[in-house]
Design an enzyme around this catalytic site. Structure first.
Site, PDB file in Angstrom:
ATOM      1  N   ASP A 279       0.813  -1.165   0.099  1.00 45.71           N
ATOM      2  CA  ASP A 279      -0.052  -0.146   0.134  1.00 45.71           C
ATOM      3  C   ASP A 279       1.029   1.115   0.051  1.00 45.71           C
ATOM      4  O   ASP A 279       1.576   1.528   1.091  1.00 45.71           O
ATOM      5  CB  ASP A 279      -0.848  -0.234   1.308  1.00 45.71           C
ATOM      6  CG  ASP A 279      -2.078   1.229   1.285  1.00 45.71           C
ATOM      7  OD1 ASP A 279      -1.549   2.133   0.747  1.00 45.71           O
ATOM      8  OD2 ASP A 279      -2.977   0.904   1.426  1.00 45.71           O
ATOM      9  N   HIS A 280       1.181   2.001  -1.108  1.00 38.03           N
ATOM     10  CA  HIS A 280       2.382   2.899  -1.318  1.00 38.03           C
ATOM     11  C   HIS A 280       2.116   3.946  -0.381  1.00 38.03           C
ATOM     12  O   HIS A 280       3.131   4.671   0.076  1.00 38.03           O
ATOM     13  CB  HIS A 280       2.442   3.517  -2.791  1.00 38.03           C
ATOM     14  CG  HIS A 280       1.552   4.419  -3.260  1.00 38.03           C
ATOM     15  ND1 HIS A 280       0.130   4.021  -3.689  1.00 38.03           N
ATOM     16  CD2 HIS A 280       1.434   5.734  -3.449  1.00 38.03           C
ATOM     17  CE1 HIS A 280      -0.598   5.309  -4.063  1.00 38.03           C
ATOM     18  NE2 HIS A 280       0.386   6.084  -3.772  1.00 38.03           N
TER      19      HIS A 280
ATOM     20  N   HIS B  30      -5.651   2.668   1.201  1.00 38.90           N
ATOM     21  CA  HIS B  30      -5.084   3.594   1.787  1.00 38.90           C
ATOM     22  C   HIS B  30      -5.945   4.384   2.709  1.00 38.90           C
ATOM     23  O   HIS B  30      -5.220   4.834   3.720  1.00 38.90           O
ATOM     24  CB  HIS B  30      -5.054   4.929   0.421  1.00 38.90           C
ATOM     25  CG  HIS B  30      -4.348   4.295  -0.797  1.00 38.90           C
ATOM     26  ND1 HIS B  30      -3.351   3.398  -0.742  1.00 38.90           N
ATOM     27  CD2 HIS B  30      -4.629   4.615  -2.056  1.00 38.90           C
ATOM     28  CE1 HIS B  30      -3.029   3.109  -2.223  1.00 38.90           C
ATOM     29  NE2 HIS B  30      -3.451   3.951  -2.762  1.00 38.90           N
TER      30      HIS B  30
HETATM   31  C1  BG6 Z   1      -3.467   4.717  -6.486  1.00 33.66           C
HETATM   32  C2  BG6 Z   1      -4.821   4.751  -7.003  1.00 33.66           C
HETATM   33  O1  BG6 Z   1      -3.254   3.542  -5.429  1.00 33.66           O
HETATM   34  O2  BG6 Z   1      -3.086   5.916  -5.723  1.00 33.66           O
HETATM   35  C3  BG6 Z   1      -4.824   5.959  -8.016  1.00 33.66           C
HETATM   36  O3  BG6 Z   1      -4.814   3.490  -7.963  1.00 33.66           O
HETATM   37  C4  BG6 Z   1      -4.434   7.363  -7.192  1.00 33.66           C
HETATM   38  O4  BG6 Z   1      -6.151   6.094  -8.579  1.00 33.66           O
HETATM   39  C5  BG6 Z   1      -3.094   7.019  -6.320  1.00 33.66           C
HETATM   40  O5  BG6 Z   1      -4.482   8.218  -8.072  1.00 33.66           O
HETATM   41  C6  BG6 Z   1      -3.057   8.258  -5.419  1.00 33.66           C
HETATM   42  O6  BG6 Z   1      -1.547   8.023  -5.067  1.00 33.66           O
HETATM   43  P1  BG6 Z   1      -0.767   9.539  -4.534  1.00 33.66           P
HETATM   44  O7  BG6 Z   1       0.286   8.890  -3.890  1.00 33.66           O
HETATM   45  O8  BG6 Z   1      -0.672  10.466  -5.958  1.00 33.66           O
HETATM   46  O9  BG6 Z   1      -1.761  10.244  -3.390  1.00 33.66           O
END
Ligand code: BG6
Length: 513
Positions: free
Chosen positions: A201-202, A264
């Site tokens: 989960d980045h 997230h």
């Molecule tokens: C991803 C989603 O996990 O997270 C995308 O699949 C989204 O739709 C993105 O745009 C948002 O990531 P960040 O790091 O830009 O908030």
């Protein structure tokens, strides 16, 4: 509003980082967008910081036919787009550790070839360490690749001092509901143990998300206030200004609930709401996070429309530019009812959070990109200033600013010099980059390093993934059954009437973006 500048005591900085174990990384989907956009540049970032082990090599795998040199050239371009000023000799040394094998993901011979290459390169690099399989492919291939790795004998469980151990990294989405995620997990578990599985989960790799743990548990002043006695409500916002871009194929079968909330959003919620873990260690932390998800208040089907408000963007104007609506992004979306926005109210049934609402919202094509957690404290119980005509005092708000202006702010009331009773709201605010004078590292750097160190703290454990799907399953089922279209909002707007009504019903309002 006034800002007070904080200072940082550089003599007081405590840092701890571990260099990666000797590792071989096998990246499936290596020629694809994610691998090229995020992974290779993040690996270079680790190499540059001397956090990558000297005994490291990478095998890129995908269907596209490429030679080692062609693969290195692609990676070089990707790395240079992120680190334009780097030393070309250093880069060539780094890229010399990259190899490539093309093949079909369901072909057993391909895995035999990978196995032989791993053995040959392990001898060349004298690598006694870990094989990290990174699945950066479409999710339909996750069970195929794990199954084939297992059948080919590549899923070495290994023990701490074994020369052959392996880990598997799975990108999101991990399933699309409870049953598909359980099915996927069961497939992976046929060959890999939970301690080998790294579910990405980045958001957990973001510095400001990790800072929630430091902020809450490395300071003693917040904990006594961090509960129903002092907190009125919490708002978590993940607003994006981008639309679905070229990802409409995936997105249309997903929607914002699956794309952002199940993973997230639940991670942010659980970090802010969890009890203090016993140790800064994977299972202590993940146990507490899991307890939060377990305590989410259940709801009846007839409450869903009131608690979960969906929207979809229609055409509008963003930063002075006209942009199209979701259904115009591609002809395949012309009749789509997929939600691109969701606002909801969640309650956590435990002693700490009883009766404290958590309002969550996330959407695409909103006015601006911002992710924050805002904790609004209760109003003072009695205003002694009402005698001088000041009845309404603005409550204190603590904002954990996750991105893009990373930092923390705390607002409070103070006397303004001059008249006897004149108050102003002051904000104590700090900006991460300004104060530490460093660029925020890419979230994937942290996550890749942790995979190669064997630290699962920042990865989702299956019980949490499962509980989170169970919580949202009912909502997904209800939407499917009702067949109702989401409300429309103009691209570039902050919110819309029905989303506002969700929070107004409790006499509160959304923070402005
Ligand atoms: C991803 C989603 O996990 O997270 C995308 O699949 C989204 O739709 C993105 O745009 C948002 O990531 P960040 O790091 O830009 O908030």
């Amino acid at each position: 509003m006034h800002n007070i500048e904080p200072t940082v005591d550089y003599n007081d900085i405590i840092c701890a980082d571990t260099v990666a174990e000797p590792s071989a990384m096998v990246v499936f989907g290596a020629s694809g967008d994610l691998a090229q956009r995020k992974l290779v540049a993040s690996l270079y970032g680790l190499y540059e910081k001397k956090l990558l082990n000297e005994k490291f090599f990478l095998i890129g795998c995908s269907r596209t036919k490429l030679s080692d040199d062609e693969f290195r050239m692609r990676c070089k371009k990707s790395i240079l787009s992120v680190h334009p000023d780097l030393n070309p000799d250093e880069l060539n040394v780094f890229l010399s550790k990259f190899y490539y094998l093309s093949g079909q993901y369901d072909d057993q011979n391909y895995y035999q070839e990978i196995s032989r290459k791993l053995d040959a390169l392990s001898s060349k690099y004298k690598l006694c360490g870990c094989f990290v399989y990174y699945l950066s492919t479409p999710p339909t291939l996750f069970p195929v690749i794990t199954g084939e790795l297992g059948k080919s004998g590549l899923s070495y469980g290994g023990c701490a001092d074994s020369c052959k151990k392996s880990r598997i990294v799975i990108e999101k989405p991990f399933g699309r509901d409870t049953s598909s995620s359980r099915e996927l997990n069961a497939k992976i578990r046929e060959y890999f143990d939970e301690h080998q599985i790294y579910r990405i989960d980045h958001y957990l790799g973001k510095e400001t998300v990790q800072n929630i743990l430091m902020f809450r548990f490395a300071n003693s002043i917040f904990e006594p206030l961090w509960n129903r006695n002092y907190i009125d409500h919490i708002q978590i916002t993940i607003a994006e200004s981008l639309g679905v871009e070229g990802r409409y194929g995936y997105y249309d079968s997903s929607g914002v609930l699956r794309d952002m909330f199940q993973n997230h959003m639940i991670q942010l919620l659980s970090l802010v709401a969890m009890e203090p873990p016993v140790a800064f260690e994977a299972d202590s932390i993940r146990d507490e996070k899991s307890r939060v998800v377990n305590a989410l208040r259940d709801f009846k089907e007839e409450q869903i429309d009131e608690l979960f408000v969906r929207g979809q963007y229609s055409s509008g104007n963003l930063d002075g530019k006209d942009v199209c609506g979701y259904r115009e992004e591609n002809e395949l979306l012309a009749n789509s009812n997929t939600e691109t926005f969701l606002a909801c109210k969640l309650m956590i049934d435990n002693w700490r959070w009883k009766d404290v609402p958590f309002y969550l919202r996330s959407g695409k094509r909103l006015k601006k990109k911002t992710t924050e957690i805002a904790i609004t404290f209760k109003e003072v119980p009695h205003s002694m200033f009402s005698s001088v005509g000041i009845d309404k005092l603005t409550p204190n708000t603590l904002v954990l600013k996750i991105q893009p202006c990373e930092g923390t702010s705390l607002s409070f009331q103070t006397k303004r010099p001059g008249s006897k009773a004149c108050m102003a709201t002051l904000t104590m605010d700090y900006d991460y980059q300004e104060i530490f004078g460093t660029q925020m590292p890419e979230a994937y750097e942290r996550l890749l390093l942790d995979c190669m160190v064997g630290d699962q703290t920042l990865f989702s454990r299956f019980d949490c993934v499962d509980k989170s799907w169970q919580y949202f399953d009912k909502v997904l089922a209800h939407w499917k059954k009702s067949g109702q279209a989401p409300y429309l909002y103009n691209a570039g707007s902050e919110s819309f009437e029905e989303a506002d009504a969700l929070i107004k019903a409790d006499s509160r309002q959304w923070r402005s973006l």
